[in-house]
Design an enzyme around this catalytic site. Structure first.
Site, PDB file in Angstrom:
ATOM      1  N   GLN A   1      41.584  23.854  36.727  1.00 31.41           N
ATOM      2  CA  GLN A   1      40.724  24.968  36.339  1.00 31.41           C
ATOM      3  C   GLN A   1      39.689  24.524  35.322  1.00 31.41           C
ATOM      4  OE1 GLN A   1      41.444  27.509  38.239  1.00 31.41           O
ATOM      5  NE2 GLN A   1      39.584  28.534  37.601  1.00 31.41           N
TER       6      GLN A   1
ATOM      7  N   HIS B   1      36.139  23.239  36.372  1.00 30.70           N
ATOM      8  CA  HIS B   1      35.089  24.137  36.856  1.00 30.70           C
ATOM      9  C   HIS B   1      33.875  24.106  35.937  1.00 30.70           C
ATOM     10  CE1 HIS B   1      36.499  26.122  40.435  1.00 30.70           C
ATOM     11  NE2 HIS B   1      37.686  26.336  39.898  1.00 30.70           N
TER      12      HIS B   1
ATOM     13  N   GLU C   1      42.052  35.546  35.009  1.00 28.95           N
ATOM     14  CA  GLU C   1      41.591  35.452  36.395  1.00 28.95           C
ATOM     15  C   GLU C   1      42.733  34.922  37.275  1.00 28.95           C
ATOM     16  OE1 GLU C   1      38.106  33.118  38.945  1.00 28.95           O
ATOM     17  OE2 GLU C   1      38.721  32.381  36.981  1.00 28.95           O
ATOM     18  N   HIS C   2      43.347  33.820  36.850  1.00 31.24           N
ATOM     19  CA  HIS C   2      44.500  33.249  37.547  1.00 31.24           C
ATOM     20  C   HIS C   2      45.700  33.248  36.605  1.00 31.24           C
ATOM     21  CE1 HIS C   2      40.867  31.161  39.166  1.00 31.24           C
ATOM     22  NE2 HIS C   2      41.452  31.413  40.330  1.00 31.24           N
TER      23      HIS C   2
ATOM     24  N   ASP D   1      42.525  28.883  45.710  1.00 35.23           N
ATOM     25  CA  ASP D   1      41.097  28.596  45.741  1.00 35.23           C
ATOM     26  C   ASP D   1      40.613  28.290  47.154  1.00 35.23           C
ATOM     27  OD1 ASP D   1      40.479  29.015  43.117  1.00 35.23           O
ATOM     28  OD2 ASP D   1      40.371  26.906  42.557  1.00 35.23           O
TER      29      ASP D   1
ATOM     30  N   HIS E   1      26.494  79.063  43.642  1.00 38.94           N
ATOM     31  CA  HIS E   1      27.684  78.557  44.316  1.00 38.94           C
ATOM     32  C   HIS E   1      28.520  79.736  44.839  1.00 38.94           C
ATOM     33  CE1 HIS E   1      26.671  74.742  42.493  1.00 38.94           C
ATOM     34  NE2 HIS E   1      27.735  74.153  43.039  1.00 38.94           N
TER      35      HIS E   1
END
Length: 437
Positions: A260, A263, A327-328, A361, A420
Site C-alpha cells: 500500500q 502507491h 480504505e483497506h 486490488d 396541496h
C-alpha cells in the site's frame, strides 16, 4: 515506522497518530483547475490539444484511440498477461452482477400502489490515471459495473504516454470491460472534456475513477455545476490498516503494508497489534523488504507518517480501526470472521493470513475503487448501484384516493400549503360520495 503504546498516549497524541497526511491545499490549485476547465469548455478539442502539448509534452492529432491502436495494444501483451486480465474480469463480473438493484412494487393501502423502478445512468465517463503507474485493473473496476448496469454511453480517458498512445494493458482491459471509446486525455482537462463535451469527446452525466489532486479538484468543480457532471465520491491518498495478534506472520504484514505504501508518498499504512514483539518484528521486516523495492522513495514518504500501535486487546484495536475508517482493513488475527460484525467503517475488509490486500486490488472480484481519507464512514465501495438511478412510481384508484386523500389534506393543512390540499379536495369532490375505502 515508529512503535507507539496506545494506552500511554494522551487523547491529543492518539488523534495525532491517526491523522492522515494533509491533502494538497495549494491556494492556487482551485483557480488553476478552474482555468483549465474554462479553457476546455470554451475551446473544445483545440484546447485539449494545447493542454496535452503543454502538460504531457505530446502533440496529438486524434484524441480518440483508433481501432488499430486497440489491436496493437492487444498484440503487445503476452498470453499470460491477457489471460490474467480475462480472469480478473470474470471474477469482477461474477461479484458485481448480483449487485444490480431490483425493482419492486407494493400496495401500501387499498387502491394505492407504490413502485421503485431502476434505470441506468445514460452516459458515464471513466477515468484511469497513469501518474505513478498505468492501472489496467482500474479500467476493469470501472468498466464492468458500468456495462452490467446498462449505461448506454461508456467512455474512458487515460493520460497519453510519450509514444502518443495509451498504455497497452489499459486499452486491452477497457475493451474486455466493454468500453469501446477511449481518449488520450489526462488530468483536469480530461474531467472537463467528459463533463461538458467537446467536438470529439461526448458529454457524460457522471464521472468515475481515482486521480491526483488536480483530477479530484476538477471532479469537485464540475459536480457543483448543474451543467457539468456528477462525481462518484471525494477521494484522498490510499491507505491500509492491519489488525494483528501475536500469532500473525510479520513478513506477511510487512508485505501488505509496503504494497500500500508504494502507491505514493502521501499514502498511509498502520499496524494495530496486541503484541509489542510482533510490532517490532514487523518494523524489522518492513526495513528488510523495502530494500528490494523499485519505488523506495515513495515508500519512504509513506512510512514517514505511518505507525505501529500497540493495544491491550482486540476490542481496542477494532475501535481504533472504526475511528480511523480505513480504505483497506486487514484482520490478521485468530478467527478473523468472528470479529467482522464489530467492524463498522472500512472500504474493504481482508480476512486471515491468506488474503493479501493485493488480491482485492486486482482479481478477487471486489472493487478496488474505495472511499479513502475517512470517507468510509459515509460512502461504500464502488458498485453497480453507483451506475444506476431509481425512480418511485405511484398509482391510485378512485377508492385509493378516497381512502388516503383526507390524510394528505390534513397534513397539507399542518404545513399551511393550501394548494396541496386543494389538489386532493378537487378530486374528492369530483368523485362524489361512495363507500369508505
Amino acid at each position: 515506522m515508529q512503535l507507539r503504546i496506545w494506552q500511554r498516549l494522551s487523547p491529543a497524541e492518539q488523534t495525532s497518530i491517526l491523522a492522515r497526511p494533509a491533502l494538497g491545499n495549494d491556494a492556487a490549485l482551485a483557480a488553476n483547475v478552474a482555468e483549465i476547465v474554462a479553457k476546455v469548455r470554451s475551446g473544445g478539442d483545440a484546447a485539449l490539444r494545447d493542454l496535452t502539448a503543454k502538460l504531457d509534452r505530446v502533440a496529438l492529432e486524434a484524441l480518440e484511440v483508433s481501432a488499430e491502436e486497440f489491436a496493437a495494444a492487444e498484440a503487445l501483451l503476452s498470453d499470460a498477461q491477457r489471460a490474467a486480465i480475462l480472469t480478473a474480469a470474470a471474477n469482477i463480473e461474477t461479484f458485481h452482477r448480483p449487485q444490480l438493484p431490483r425493482a419492486f412494487a407494493v400496495n401500501t393501502a387499498r387502491g394505492v400502489r407504490c413502485e421503485r423502478v431502476i434505470r441506468p445512468i445514460e452516459s458515464v465517463g471513466l477515468y484511469v490515471p497513469a501518474g505513478n503507474a498505468p492501472l489496467p485493473s482500474t479500467a476493469l473496476m470501472l468498466g464492468l459495473p458500468a456495462r452490467i448496469a446498462g449505461c448506454a454511453t461508456r467512455i474512458l480517458c487515460s493520460p497519453v504516454q510519450a509514444t502518443g498512445r495509451v498504455d497497452a494493458a489499459v486499452l486491452y482491459a477497457a475493451r474486455v470491460a466493454g468500453v469501446e471509446r477511449v481518449f488520450k486525455l489526462g488530468g483536469a482537462q480530461a474531467i472537463a472534456a467528459m463533463a461538458y463535451g467537446t467536438e470529439s469527446v461526448p458529454k457524460v452525466d457522471k464521472i468515475f475513477g481515482p486521480g491526483n489532486t488536480w483530477v479530484t479538484e476538477a471532479k469537485a468543480q464540475v459536480d457543483r455545476d448543474p451543467a457539468g457532471a456528477a462525481r462518484d465520491y471525494p477521494a484522498g491518498p490510499s491507505e491500509v490498516l492491519v489488525i494483528a495478534d501475536a500469532g500473525a506472520n510479520p513478513a506477511f504484514i510487512a508485505a501488505d503494508l509496503l504494497s500500500q505504501a508504494e502507491h505514493g508518498a502521501d499514502s498511509q499504512v498502520l499496524l494495530v497489534t496486541t503484541s509489542a514483539e510482533l510490532g517490532q518484528a514487523v518494523i524489522a521486516a518492513v526495513a528488510a523488504q523495502k530494500a528490494r523495492l523499485t519505488r523506495a522513495k515513495l515508500v519512504e514518504g509513506a512510512l514517514s507518517h505511518s505507525s505501529v500501535i500497540v493495544v491491550d486487546d482486540l476490542d481496542t484495536a477494532v475501535a481504533i480501526s472504526n475511528r480511523y475508517a480505513p480504505e483497506h482493513l486487514i484482520l490478521q488475527i485468530e478467527q478473523p470472521r468472528t470479529w467482522l460484525d464489530k467492524v463498522s467503517a472500512a472500504g474493504s475488509v481482508f480476512l486471515g493470513p491468506w488474503t493479501p490486500e493485493a488480491v482485492g486490488d486486482y482479481c478477487s472480484g471486489t472493487n478496488h475503487v474505495l472511499p479513502t481519507y475517512g470517507f468510509a464512514r459515509r460512502y461504500s465501495s464502488l458498485g453497480v448501484a453507483d451506475f444506476v438511478r431509481s425512480m418511485t412510481v405511484q398509482e391510485l384508484t378512485l377508492d385509493g384516493l378516497r381512502g388516503i386523500g383526507p390524510v394528505a389534506v390534513t397534513l397539507a393543512g399542518l404545513e399551511g400549503l393550501d394548494a396541496h390540499a386543494w389538489a386532493v379536495n378537487e378530486r374528492l369532490a369530483a368523485m362524489g360520495p361512495g363507500e369508505p375505502a
